[in-house]
Design a protein around this motif. Structure first.
Motif, short mmCIF file in Angstrom:
data_model
loop_
_atom_site.label_atom_id
_atom_site.label_comp_id
_atom_site.label_asym_id
_atom_site.label_seq_id
_atom_site.Cartn_x
_atom_site.Cartn_y
_atom_site.Cartn_z
N GLY A 85 43.29 45.09 34.94
CA GLY A 85 44.32 45.13 36.03
C GLY A 85 43.80 44.59 37.47
O GLY A 85 42.89 44.06 37.65
N ARG A 86 44.94 44.65 38.62
CA ARG A 86 44.69 44.16 39.74
C ARG A 86 44.18 45.29 41.10
O ARG A 86 44.65 46.39 41.10
N LEU A 87 42.99 44.85 41.50
CA LEU A 87 42.48 45.45 42.53
C LEU A 87 42.17 44.61 43.64
O LEU A 87 41.30 43.70 43.63
N ASP A 113 32.42 46.64 33.29
CA ASP A 113 32.84 45.31 32.92
C ASP A 113 34.30 45.19 33.58
O ASP A 113 35.06 45.86 33.54
N PHE A 114 34.37 44.21 34.58
CA PHE A 114 35.50 43.82 35.32
C PHE A 114 36.06 42.57 34.52
O PHE A 114 37.10 41.93 35.36
N SER A 115 35.93 42.17 33.59
CA SER A 115 36.03 40.73 32.89
C SER A 115 37.66 40.73 32.79
O SER A 115 38.18 39.49 32.81
N GLU A 116 38.16 41.85 32.63
CA GLU A 116 39.77 41.84 32.36
C GLU A 116 40.41 42.26 33.66
O GLU A 116 41.78 42.51 33.57
N ALA A 117 39.83 42.35 34.69
CA ALA A 117 40.58 42.68 35.97
C ALA A 117 40.75 41.46 36.81
O ALA A 117 40.19 40.31 36.66
N ARG A 118 41.41 41.63 37.81
CA ARG A 118 41.80 40.65 39.05
C ARG A 118 41.20 41.36 40.18
O ARG A 118 41.95 42.34 40.80
N ARG A 133 29.82 42.90 34.57
CA ARG A 133 30.58 41.49 34.04
C ARG A 133 31.70 41.39 34.88
O ARG A 133 32.52 42.27 35.25
N PHE A 134 31.61 40.38 35.86
CA PHE A 134 32.76 39.73 36.62
C PHE A 134 33.81 38.99 35.92
O PHE A 134 33.60 38.14 35.07
N PRO A 135 35.11 38.98 36.60
CA PRO A 135 36.13 38.21 36.02
C PRO A 135 35.96 36.63 36.39
O PRO A 135 34.98 36.55 37.38
N ARG A 136 36.26 35.89 35.48
CA ARG A 136 36.05 34.40 35.72
C ARG A 136 37.17 33.73 36.55
O ARG A 136 38.34 34.33 36.90
N TRP A 137 37.16 32.56 36.69
CA TRP A 137 38.19 31.59 37.40
C TRP A 137 39.68 32.06 36.82
O TRP A 137 39.61 32.05 35.68
#
Length: 216
Positions: A85-87, A113-118, A133-137
Protein backbone atom coordinates in the motif's frame (compact mmCIF):
# COMPACT_ATOMS: atom_id res chain seq x y z
CA UNK A 1 -19.23 12.37 18.02
CA UNK A 2 -16.78 10.89 20.52
CA UNK A 3 -14.32 8.48 18.92
CA UNK A 4 -14.34 4.88 20.08
CA UNK A 5 -10.99 3.82 21.59
CA UNK A 6 -9.60 0.37 20.79
CA UNK A 7 -6.63 -0.95 22.76
CA UNK A 8 -4.23 -3.81 22.05
CA UNK A 9 -1.61 -4.09 24.80
CA UNK A 10 0.20 -6.27 27.34
CA UNK A 11 -0.10 -9.51 25.39
CA UNK A 12 1.27 -11.62 22.56
CA UNK A 13 -0.92 -12.24 19.54
CA UNK A 14 -0.09 -14.82 16.86
CA UNK A 15 -1.61 -15.75 13.50
CA UNK A 16 -4.49 -13.30 13.67
CA UNK A 17 -5.96 -10.76 11.24
CA UNK A 18 -6.56 -7.35 12.80
CA UNK A 19 -8.88 -5.01 10.91
CA UNK A 20 -8.07 -1.42 11.91
CA UNK A 21 -10.58 0.15 9.56
CA UNK A 22 -13.25 1.92 11.65
CA UNK A 23 -12.90 5.60 10.84
CA UNK A 24 -14.80 6.44 14.01
CA UNK A 25 -12.22 4.69 16.18
CA UNK A 26 -8.77 5.52 17.54
CA UNK A 27 -6.49 2.50 17.71
CA UNK A 28 -3.80 2.16 20.39
CA UNK A 29 -1.18 -0.58 19.86
CA UNK A 30 0.99 -1.05 22.95
CA UNK A 31 2.41 -1.04 25.47
CA UNK A 32 4.21 -4.39 25.87
CA UNK A 33 2.50 -5.82 22.79
CA UNK A 34 4.01 -8.48 20.52
CA UNK A 35 2.35 -9.39 17.24
CA UNK A 36 3.72 -12.43 15.39
CA UNK A 37 2.64 -13.74 11.98
CA UNK A 38 -0.32 -11.37 12.01
CA UNK A 39 -1.96 -9.45 9.19
CA UNK A 40 -2.91 -5.87 10.01
CA UNK A 41 -5.33 -4.14 7.67
CA UNK A 42 -4.95 -0.36 8.07
CA UNK A 43 -7.61 1.99 6.73
CA UNK A 44 -7.47 4.97 9.07
CA UNK A 45 -5.64 8.29 9.13
CA UNK A 46 -2.32 8.59 10.97
CA UNK A 47 -4.02 10.61 13.72
CA UNK A 48 -6.20 7.56 14.49
CA UNK A 49 -3.32 5.11 14.86
CA UNK A 50 -0.96 5.13 17.84
CA UNK A 51 1.94 2.68 18.22
CA UNK A 52 3.86 2.45 21.50
CA UNK A 53 6.36 -0.20 22.55
CA UNK A 54 5.25 -2.87 20.05
CA UNK A 55 7.21 -5.76 18.55
CA UNK A 56 6.04 -6.83 15.09
CA UNK A 57 7.52 -10.16 13.96
CA UNK A 58 6.80 -11.58 10.48
CA UNK A 59 3.67 -9.45 10.16
CA UNK A 60 2.00 -8.15 6.99
CA UNK A 61 0.63 -4.61 6.83
CA UNK A 62 -2.06 -4.03 4.22
CA UNK A 63 -2.38 -0.25 3.98
CA UNK A 64 -5.78 0.36 2.35
CA UNK A 65 -5.76 4.14 2.83
CA UNK A 66 -2.62 6.19 2.25
CA UNK A 67 -0.82 6.58 5.56
CA UNK A 68 0.62 10.09 5.68
CA UNK A 69 3.22 11.52 8.09
CA UNK A 70 2.99 8.61 10.51
CA UNK A 71 6.00 8.78 12.84
CA UNK A 72 5.02 6.10 15.33
CA UNK A 73 6.91 3.36 13.47
CA UNK A 74 10.05 4.62 15.26
CA UNK A 75 8.45 3.42 18.50
CA UNK A 76 8.21 -0.15 17.18
CA UNK A 77 10.49 -3.07 16.48
CA UNK A 78 9.84 -4.44 12.98
CA UNK A 79 11.45 -7.73 12.00
CA UNK A 80 10.64 -9.79 8.93
CA UNK A 81 7.54 -7.74 8.08
CA UNK A 82 5.93 -7.00 4.70
CA UNK A 83 4.26 -3.72 3.73
CA UNK A 84 1.68 -3.26 0.99
CA UNK A 85 0.00 0.00 0.00
CA UNK A 86 0.82 3.71 0.06
CA UNK A 87 2.94 5.39 2.73
CA UNK A 88 4.10 9.02 2.60
CA UNK A 89 6.26 10.99 5.01
CA UNK A 90 6.75 8.03 7.36
CA UNK A 91 9.83 7.29 9.49
CA UNK A 92 11.12 3.83 10.41
CA UNK A 93 13.89 2.50 12.61
CA UNK A 94 15.83 4.03 15.49
CA UNK A 95 16.00 7.82 15.57
CA UNK A 96 18.48 8.73 18.33
CA UNK A 97 17.61 11.65 20.56
CA UNK A 98 14.05 11.82 19.19
CA UNK A 99 12.77 11.21 22.70
CA UNK A 100 14.12 10.02 26.03
CA UNK A 101 11.18 7.70 26.75
CA UNK A 102 12.03 3.95 26.63
CA UNK A 103 9.52 3.40 23.80
CA UNK A 104 11.70 5.44 21.43
CA UNK A 105 14.70 3.26 22.17
CA UNK A 106 12.84 0.20 20.88
CA UNK A 107 12.69 1.51 17.31
CA UNK A 108 14.36 -0.82 14.82
CA UNK A 109 13.71 -2.31 11.39
CA UNK A 110 15.27 -5.45 9.95
CA UNK A 111 14.58 -7.93 7.13
CA UNK A 112 11.44 -6.09 6.02
CA UNK A 113 9.95 -6.09 2.53
CA UNK A 114 8.53 -2.90 0.98
CA UNK A 115 8.60 -4.20 -2.61
CA UNK A 116 4.79 -4.11 -2.83
CA UNK A 117 4.51 -0.69 -1.17
CA UNK A 118 4.50 2.81 -2.62
CA UNK A 119 6.84 4.99 -0.59
CA UNK A 120 7.17 8.75 -0.92
CA UNK A 121 9.38 10.93 1.29
CA UNK A 122 9.88 8.04 3.75
CA UNK A 123 13.00 7.81 5.90
CA UNK A 124 14.80 4.81 7.37
CA UNK A 125 16.97 5.45 10.41
CA UNK A 126 19.74 3.71 12.28
CA UNK A 127 19.60 0.24 10.71
CA UNK A 128 21.33 -1.58 7.87
CA UNK A 129 19.30 -0.93 4.70
CA UNK A 130 20.86 -3.97 3.01
CA UNK A 131 18.42 -6.14 5.01
CA UNK A 132 15.43 -4.31 3.48
CA UNK A 133 13.70 -4.75 0.13
CA UNK A 134 12.68 -1.41 -1.36
CA UNK A 135 10.09 -0.79 -4.08
CA UNK A 136 11.32 -0.40 -7.64
CA UNK A 137 10.66 2.33 -10.18
CA UNK A 138 8.66 4.56 -10.24
CA UNK A 139 9.84 4.56 -6.60
CA UNK A 140 13.51 5.22 -5.94
CA UNK A 141 15.57 4.99 -2.75
CA UNK A 142 18.71 6.94 -1.84
CA UNK A 143 21.05 4.80 0.26
CA UNK A 144 23.23 6.34 2.98
CA UNK A 145 22.24 9.87 1.85
CA UNK A 146 24.29 11.86 4.38
CA UNK A 147 27.54 10.18 3.43
CA UNK A 148 26.61 10.61 -0.24
CA UNK A 149 25.33 14.17 0.20
CA UNK A 150 27.86 15.80 -2.12
CA UNK A 151 27.21 13.26 -4.87
CA UNK A 152 23.44 13.55 -4.46
CA UNK A 153 23.53 17.33 -4.61
CA UNK A 154 25.60 17.21 -7.80
CA UNK A 155 23.07 15.06 -9.67
CA UNK A 156 20.92 16.80 -12.26
CA UNK A 157 17.71 16.79 -10.22
CA UNK A 158 14.70 18.90 -11.12
CA UNK A 159 15.78 22.14 -9.47
CA UNK A 160 13.24 22.45 -6.65
CA UNK A 161 13.70 18.77 -5.71
CA UNK A 162 17.41 19.35 -5.33
CA UNK A 163 16.77 22.27 -2.97
CA UNK A 164 14.21 20.33 -0.93
CA UNK A 165 16.59 17.37 -0.68
CA UNK A 166 19.32 19.60 0.75
CA UNK A 167 16.81 21.03 3.24
CA UNK A 168 15.70 17.53 4.28
CA UNK A 169 19.28 16.38 4.81
CA UNK A 170 19.91 19.44 6.96
CA UNK A 171 17.01 18.37 9.21
CA UNK A 172 18.30 14.81 9.69
CA UNK A 173 19.37 13.55 13.15
CA UNK A 174 23.01 13.70 12.06
CA UNK A 175 22.77 17.43 11.48
CA UNK A 176 20.43 18.27 14.35
CA UNK A 177 21.98 16.10 17.06
CA UNK A 178 25.42 15.36 15.59
CA UNK A 179 24.65 11.66 15.68
CA UNK A 180 26.56 9.67 13.06
CA UNK A 181 24.84 7.65 10.35
CA UNK A 182 21.23 7.74 11.48
CA UNK A 183 19.37 8.38 8.22
CA UNK A 184 20.32 5.33 6.19
CA UNK A 185 17.82 5.58 3.32
CA UNK A 186 15.27 7.94 1.76
CA UNK A 187 12.50 6.65 -0.52
CA UNK A 188 10.47 8.66 -3.04
CA UNK A 189 7.67 8.08 -5.55
CA UNK A 190 8.59 9.78 -8.82
CA UNK A 191 5.03 10.48 -10.11
CA UNK A 192 4.06 12.24 -6.86
CA UNK A 193 7.26 14.28 -6.81
CA UNK A 194 6.90 15.15 -10.50
CA UNK A 195 3.33 16.35 -9.97
CA UNK A 196 4.33 18.39 -6.91
CA UNK A 197 7.15 20.10 -8.79
CA UNK A 198 5.42 20.36 -12.18
CA UNK A 199 8.06 18.27 -13.93
CA UNK A 200 8.26 14.75 -15.41
CA UNK A 201 9.09 11.30 -14.10
CA UNK A 202 11.73 11.07 -16.82
CA UNK A 203 13.55 14.04 -15.30
CA UNK A 204 14.01 12.04 -12.10
CA UNK A 205 15.06 8.89 -13.91
CA UNK A 206 17.65 10.82 -15.90
CA UNK A 207 19.13 12.13 -12.63
CA UNK A 208 19.49 8.75 -10.95
CA UNK A 209 20.61 6.53 -13.81
CA UNK A 210 23.98 4.84 -13.31
CA UNK A 211 24.05 5.59 -9.55
CA UNK A 212 24.89 2.42 -7.68
CA UNK A 213 23.74 3.92 -4.37
CA UNK A 214 20.19 4.55 -5.61
CA UNK A 215 17.71 1.67 -5.78
CA UNK A 216 15.14 2.00 -8.57
Amino acid sequence: MIARKVFYKDKQVENERLELTDKGAIYFLGRNLTLKNCTLVLKVAARNLFIRDVRFIDCTFEVKQELVNHQDWIRASLKGCRFKGRLSGCDFGHWPEYGNEPEYQLGTIEDCDFSEARLDACRFHGDDPSTLRFPRWPCFTLLDPLRRADELCNLKWPERFGRSLISLLDQSPEKRYKHPRSTMALSYYAPAEAKRLDTTEEAFKAAIEKCDFIVY
